[in-house]
Design a protein around this motif. Structure first.
Motif, PDB file in Angstrom:
ATOM      1  N   LEU A  22       0.801  -1.216   0.000  1.00  0.00           N
ATOM      2  CA  LEU A  22       0.000   0.000   0.000  1.00  0.00           C
ATOM      3  C   LEU A  22       0.836   1.268   0.000  1.00  0.00           C
ATOM      4  CD1 LEU A  22      -2.808  -1.079   2.469  1.00  0.00           C
ATOM      5  CD2 LEU A  22      -2.910  -0.940  -0.008  1.00  0.00           C
ATOM      6  N   GLY A  23       2.125   1.133   0.241  1.00  0.00           N
ATOM      7  CA  GLY A  23       2.994   2.304   0.249  1.00  0.00           C
ATOM      8  C   GLY A  23       3.023   3.025  -1.082  1.00  0.00           C
ATOM      9  N   SER A  24       2.987   2.278  -2.151  1.00  0.00           N
ATOM     10  CA  SER A  24       2.979   2.897  -3.475  1.00  0.00           C
ATOM     11  C   SER A  24       1.691   3.671  -3.716  1.00  0.00           C
ATOM     12  CB  SER A  24       3.146   1.838  -4.556  1.00  0.00           C
ATOM     13  OG  SER A  24       4.376   1.187  -4.386  1.00  0.00           O
ATOM     14  N   TRP A  25       0.604   3.201  -3.156  1.00  0.00           N
ATOM     15  CA  TRP A  25      -0.676   3.889  -3.326  1.00  0.00           C
ATOM     16  C   TRP A  25      -0.806   5.073  -2.380  1.00  0.00           C
ATOM     17  CZ3 TRP A  25      -2.747   2.840  -7.709  1.00  0.00           C
ATOM     18  CH2 TRP A  25      -2.530   1.602  -8.289  1.00  0.00           C
ATOM     19  N   LEU A  26      -0.098   5.040  -1.260  1.00  0.00           N
ATOM     20  CA  LEU A  26      -0.104   6.175  -0.348  1.00  0.00           C
ATOM     21  C   LEU A  26       0.571   7.394  -0.961  1.00  0.00           C
ATOM     22  CD1 LEU A  26       0.638   4.681   3.187  1.00  0.00           C
ATOM     23  CD2 LEU A  26      -1.420   5.832   2.441  1.00  0.00           C
ATOM     24  N   THR A  27       1.394   7.182  -1.973  1.00  0.00           N
ATOM     25  CA  THR A  27       2.066   8.306  -2.609  1.00  0.00           C
ATOM     26  C   THR A  27       1.074   9.257  -3.272  1.00  0.00           C
ATOM     27  OG1 THR A  27       2.425   7.047  -4.646  1.00  0.00           O
ATOM     28  CG2 THR A  27       4.178   6.995  -3.002  1.00  0.00           C
ATOM     29  N   ILE A  28      -0.074   8.738  -3.684  1.00  0.00           N
ATOM     30  CA  ILE A  28      -1.095   9.605  -4.273  1.00  0.00           C
ATOM     31  C   ILE A  28      -1.647  10.545  -3.210  1.00  0.00           C
ATOM     32  CG2 ILE A  28      -3.355   9.644  -5.392  1.00  0.00           C
ATOM     33  CD1 ILE A  28      -2.620   6.918  -6.618  1.00  0.00           C
ATOM     34  N   LEU A  29      -1.906  10.024  -2.021  1.00  0.00           N
ATOM     35  CA  LEU A  29      -2.402  10.845  -0.927  1.00  0.00           C
ATOM     36  C   LEU A  29      -1.355  11.869  -0.493  1.00  0.00           C
ATOM     37  CD1 LEU A  29      -4.823  11.247   0.951  1.00  0.00           C
ATOM     38  CD2 LEU A  29      -3.789   9.587   2.494  1.00  0.00           C
ATOM     39  N   VAL A  30      -0.102  11.472  -0.499  1.00  0.00           N
ATOM     40  CA  VAL A  30       0.979  12.401  -0.168  1.00  0.00           C
ATOM     41  C   VAL A  30       1.026  13.535  -1.192  1.00  0.00           C
ATOM     42  CG1 VAL A  30       3.490  12.642   0.006  1.00  0.00           C
ATOM     43  CG2 VAL A  30       2.348  10.706   1.059  1.00  0.00           C
ATOM     44  N   ALA A  31       0.836  13.212  -2.460  1.00  0.00           N
ATOM     45  CA  ALA A  31       0.851  14.236  -3.510  1.00  0.00           C
ATOM     46  C   ALA A  31      -0.285  15.238  -3.310  1.00  0.00           C
ATOM     47  CB  ALA A  31       0.753  13.582  -4.881  1.00  0.00           C
ATOM     48  N   VAL A  32      -1.448  14.760  -2.921  1.00  0.00           N
ATOM     49  CA  VAL A  32      -2.583  15.662  -2.684  1.00  0.00           C
ATOM     50  C   VAL A  32      -2.292  16.584  -1.504  1.00  0.00           C
ATOM     51  CG1 VAL A  32      -5.008  15.741  -1.982  1.00  0.00           C
ATOM     52  CG2 VAL A  32      -4.277  14.107  -3.714  1.00  0.00           C
ATOM     53  N   PHE A  33      -1.798  16.027  -0.407  1.00  0.00           N
ATOM     54  CA  PHE A  33      -1.465  16.854   0.750  1.00  0.00           C
ATOM     55  C   PHE A  33      -0.364  17.855   0.414  1.00  0.00           C
ATOM     56  CE2 PHE A  33      -2.918  13.506   4.057  1.00  0.00           C
ATOM     57  CZ  PHE A  33      -4.221  13.945   3.932  1.00  0.00           C
TER      58      PHE A  33
END
Length: 111
Positions: A22-33
């Protein structure tokens, strides 16, 4: 608020490095923040995006291997899997671009 988003982006990017799939998918949330952390949170947001890019390039071999296996196997969705790492990297680049644009606008209105 922007500094809080920058802190959230940095913390999530560090957590994403240690979460296996899931770390790779968390990068999308990091980009939004990070995209909305202009102003006081600029340095933290840039650090979060840089950590994400390092994570995607160096610490996500499963993400890159999935694209290679899909290319070997062929099939209908192989192009999607081959493009997935580049899509995640493009999301980070778009967030960084948006961050710089919004930071420039904020400086222009403050002056």
């Amino acid at each position: 608020m922007q500094k809080g988003l920058g802190i959230a982006a940095l913390v999530l990017s560090i957590i994403a490095m240690f979460v296996p799939f899931l770390g790779s998918w968390l990068t999308i949330l990091v980009a939004v923040f990070a995209a909305f952390a202009y102003g006081p949170g600029l340095a933290l947001a840039i650090a979060g995006i840089v950590i994400d890019l390092i994570h995607l390039f160096l610490f996500s071999p499963l993400l890159w291997a999935t694209g290679g296996v899909a290319a070997i196997a062929g099939g209908e969705g192989s192009r999607t899997f081959m493009a997935l790492p580049w899509i995640l990297i493009a999301i980070q680049a778009a967030a960084l671009l948006f961050l710089f644009i919004m930071n420039g606008k904020q400086k222009a209105t403050a002056a």
